[in-house]
Design a protein around this motif. Sequence first.
Motif, PDB file in Angstrom:
ATOM      1  N   PRO A 105     -14.077 -27.178  84.506  1.00 37.81           N
ATOM      2  CA  PRO A 105     -15.178 -26.215  84.325  1.00 37.81           C
ATOM      3  C   PRO A 105     -14.736 -24.764  84.470  1.00 37.81           C
ATOM      4  N   ASN A 106     -15.632 -23.863  84.134  1.00 38.83           N
ATOM      5  CA  ASN A 106     -15.419 -22.433  84.283  1.00 38.83           C
ATOM      6  C   ASN A 106     -15.303 -22.104  85.774  1.00 38.83           C
ATOM      7  N   CYS A 107     -14.420 -21.168  86.095  1.00 35.85           N
ATOM      8  CA  CYS A 107     -14.128 -20.859  87.505  1.00 35.85           C
ATOM      9  C   CYS A 107     -15.386 -20.507  88.293  1.00 35.85           C
ATOM     10  N   SER A 108     -16.253 -19.666  87.693  1.00 36.98           N
ATOM     11  CA  SER A 108     -17.438 -19.220  88.448  1.00 36.98           C
ATOM     12  C   SER A 108     -18.415 -20.379  88.655  1.00 36.98           C
ATOM     13  N   THR A 109     -18.372 -21.372  87.768  1.00 37.92           N
ATOM     14  CA  THR A 109     -19.223 -22.561  87.962  1.00 37.92           C
ATOM     15  C   THR A 109     -18.666 -23.444  89.073  1.00 37.92           C
ATOM     16  N   LYS A 149     -21.739 -15.289  77.172  1.00 39.45           N
ATOM     17  CA  LYS A 149     -21.240 -16.666  77.166  1.00 39.45           C
ATOM     18  C   LYS A 149     -20.966 -17.121  78.601  1.00 39.45           C
ATOM     19  N   GLU A 150     -20.416 -16.199  79.408  1.00 39.03           N
ATOM     20  CA  GLU A 150     -20.087 -16.539  80.809  1.00 39.03           C
ATOM     21  C   GLU A 150     -21.353 -16.943  81.555  1.00 39.03           C
ATOM     22  N   GLU A 151     -22.412 -16.206  81.337  1.00 38.88           N
ATOM     23  CA  GLU A 151     -23.662 -16.487  82.047  1.00 38.88           C
ATOM     24  C   GLU A 151     -24.228 -17.841  81.628  1.00 38.88           C
ATOM     25  N   TYR A 155     -19.546 -11.435  90.962  1.00 39.22           N
ATOM     26  CA  TYR A 155     -18.704 -10.245  91.105  1.00 39.22           C
ATOM     27  C   TYR A 155     -17.286 -10.754  90.881  1.00 39.22           C
ATOM     28  N   GLN A 156     -16.815 -10.700  89.621  1.00 33.63           N
ATOM     29  CA  GLN A 156     -15.640 -11.467  89.231  1.00 33.63           C
ATOM     30  C   GLN A 156     -14.353 -10.667  89.129  1.00 33.63           C
ATOM     31  N   SER A 157     -13.289 -11.284  89.631  1.00 34.79           N
ATOM     32  CA  SER A 157     -11.950 -10.708  89.645  1.00 34.79           C
ATOM     33  C   SER A 157     -11.413 -10.501  88.229  1.00 34.79           C
ATOM     34  N   GLN A 203     -20.640  -7.307  81.863  1.00 34.34           N
ATOM     35  CA  GLN A 203     -20.438  -8.129  80.676  1.00 34.34           C
ATOM     36  C   GLN A 203     -19.151  -8.918  80.832  1.00 34.34           C
ATOM     37  N   ILE A 204     -19.259 -10.259  80.784  1.00 31.75           N
ATOM     38  CA  ILE A 204     -18.044 -11.101  80.802  1.00 31.75           C
ATOM     39  C   ILE A 204     -18.151 -12.034  79.601  1.00 31.75           C
ATOM     40  N   ASP A 205     -17.220 -11.860  78.640  1.00 27.89           N
ATOM     41  CA  ASP A 205     -17.258 -12.559  77.359  1.00 27.89           C
ATOM     42  C   ASP A 205     -18.320 -11.914  76.461  1.00 27.89           C
ATOM     43  N   GLY A 258     -10.271 -12.982  93.860  1.00 33.06           N
ATOM     44  CA  GLY A 258     -11.167 -14.123  93.642  1.00 33.06           C
ATOM     45  C   GLY A 258     -12.548 -13.653  93.225  1.00 33.06           C
ATOM     46  N   HIS A 259     -13.359 -14.616  92.847  1.00 35.07           N
ATOM     47  CA  HIS A 259     -14.733 -14.341  92.413  1.00 35.07           C
ATOM     48  C   HIS A 259     -15.693 -14.464  93.607  1.00 35.07           C
ATOM     49  N   SER A 260     -16.668 -13.557  93.626  1.00 37.61           N
ATOM     50  CA  SER A 260     -17.732 -13.609  94.655  1.00 37.61           C
ATOM     51  C   SER A 260     -19.059 -13.840  93.952  1.00 37.61           C
ATOM     52  N   GLY A 301      -9.571 -13.200  86.155  1.00 43.28           N
ATOM     53  CA  GLY A 301     -10.288 -14.133  85.267  1.00 43.28           C
ATOM     54  C   GLY A 301     -10.078 -13.800  83.802  1.00 43.28           C
ATOM     55  N   THR A 302      -9.764 -12.542  83.536  1.00 43.28           N
ATOM     56  CA  THR A 302      -9.525 -12.132  82.138  1.00 43.28           C
ATOM     57  C   THR A 302      -8.083 -12.403  81.749  1.00 43.28           C
ATOM     58  N   GLY A 303      -7.149 -12.153  82.681  1.00 44.63           N
ATOM     59  CA  GLY A 303      -5.734 -12.401  82.379  1.00 44.63           C
ATOM     60  C   GLY A 303      -4.856 -11.219  82.755  1.00 44.63           C
ATOM     61  N   VAL A 352     -20.682 -10.276  86.386  1.00 48.11           N
ATOM     62  CA  VAL A 352     -20.206  -8.884  86.400  1.00 48.11           C
ATOM     63  C   VAL A 352     -18.723  -8.835  86.731  1.00 48.11           C
ATOM     64  N   ARG A 353     -17.974  -7.989  86.037  1.00 46.94           N
ATOM     65  CA  ARG A 353     -16.546  -7.801  86.321  1.00 46.94           C
ATOM     66  C   ARG A 353     -16.386  -6.647  87.300  1.00 46.94           C
ATOM     67  N   ILE A 354     -15.573  -6.870  88.338  1.00 46.37           N
ATOM     68  CA  ILE A 354     -15.365  -5.808  89.337  1.00 46.37           C
ATOM     69  C   ILE A 354     -13.872  -5.608  89.542  1.00 46.37           C
TER      70      ILE A 354
HETATM   71  C1  2RA Z   1     -13.582 -14.943  83.625  1.00 46.51           C
HETATM   72  N1  2RA Z   1     -14.591 -17.085  84.149  1.00 46.51           N
HETATM   73  O1  2RA Z   1     -13.620 -14.703  84.829  1.00 46.51           O
HETATM   74  C2  2RA Z   1     -13.957 -16.303  83.094  1.00 46.51           C
HETATM   75  C3  2RA Z   1     -12.786 -17.019  82.492  1.00 46.51           C
HETATM   76  N2  2RA Z   1     -11.742 -17.213  83.418  1.00 46.51           N
HETATM   77  O2  2RA Z   1     -13.216 -14.114  82.765  1.00 46.51           O
END
Ligand code: 2RA
Length: 330
Positions: free
Chosen positions: A124-128, A201-203, A152-154, A190-192, A233-235, A157-159, A226-228
Amino acid sequence: MKVAVVGATGLVGTKMLQVLTERNFPVTELLPVASAKSVGKEIEFKGKKYKVVSMEDAIAAKPDVALFSAGGGTSLEWAPKFAEAGITVIDNSSAWRMDPNKKLVVPEVNAEVLTKEDKIIANPNCSTIQMVVALQPLHKKYKINRVVVSTYQSVTGTGVKAVEQLMNERKNEDGPMAYKYPIDLNVIPQIDVFLENGYTKEEMKMVNETKKIMQDDSIRLTSTTVRIPVVGGHSESVNVQFENDFDLDEVKQLLSDSAGVTLQDNIQEQVYPMPLWAHEKDDVFVGRLRRDESQPKTLNMWIVSDNLRKGAATNAIQIAEYLVANGLLN
Ligand code: 2RA
């Protein structure tokens, strides 16, 4: 065990190699696989050097399991070819997650759905992942009606490109942009890409994947991702409305006793989950537990986890461990 890692040179692929080593997964032979431009490159694994091989050579070598983290397009094209050769694929992309004939697995939640017939298994997706690990024990006890989650995503996650953009901006240097806007000293809601309904798409991944993993379409969810400017890691801020009322101390004990969860919840000592502490760990960290005083039977939670580990590499390897332990590989 012969293991292929497809996308071995990427952020998640590299993390898979690290976690395979740390967890002492029984790898007797490694097949690092990457795009044509990387074939022949050398990577090190458990003190040995391995040459990156092509997809075709990896299939011919007949690994027992192939861990994929190479994007949806590559998975759609190559996972079936690996599966047809009798190789079990655990795929980290979104390509197969919502396929009704493919299993979407977080071992602590629904490993029992796996069978010997599953040759392409979706990670699954990391945030899920981090959210359902924390929600499942509460759902079993109190039955979840509705979830409102803000993430609040690291940038990991994008690369790699996103990490480089953040680090360059922090040094006031120009460089390639992974995002449309600067990420340092900013947040990007905005993520994806955006969909017709105004969500990203992420949501919608969080909404749809959660129901499939928890095997309950009655759970209502809404999410804002949200990207921060963070790398550890993701919060997630999660508001959960239950069918049945709960006792807060009982919730804390339940979470404390749950596989894969570490409770960090002591506001007197200002102890709560943070990416700073979650980075390079495999657990899902939960804290800031408190009743939502605006409506009955509703709980607020704060959930943090290393998205490259439990959110991707570790979860995929835990699926492989489950398959081995239960004799579900060839
Ligand atoms: C992100 N969950 O954080 C997505 C894909 N890894 O960008």
